[in-house]
Design a protein around this motif. Sequence first.
Motif: not given
Length: 124
Positions: A37-39, A43-44, A48-50, A67-69
């Motif tokens: 769950a934390a992973k 990933r989301a 955003f950072i990318e 946002a969807e992720a």
Amino acid sequence: MNQNYAREAKQRWGETDAYKESERRTAKYSKDDFENAAKAQERAIGLFIEAMDANLSSESTEAIAAAEAHRTAISDWYYECSKEMQVGLTQMYLADARFTDFYESRRVGLAQFVHDSIVASASR
């Protein structure tokens, strides 16, 4: 989760369907489930950072995908998160210094970018 935060969350949202669903789901989780769950959340955040690092707007395809992720990770692991609920969460990311500090520790401006991207996603 910090016990103080857990108590606060239960006081604030304990009677909501989302909170009850999250409790029901997580009661069965193993250590690996919590790590996965934390992973998914990480990933989301990475998406955003990318998008930020590429100087993309919060309305870009990449920011909307982030946002969807973010929403999917919540729905997959905790409770069904509608776009409206997700917008409410991002308001808290800006209003509660603990959330803001978490995002800002990753990138200056990230809390606002996450908020704006999620608002843009919800308006589509």
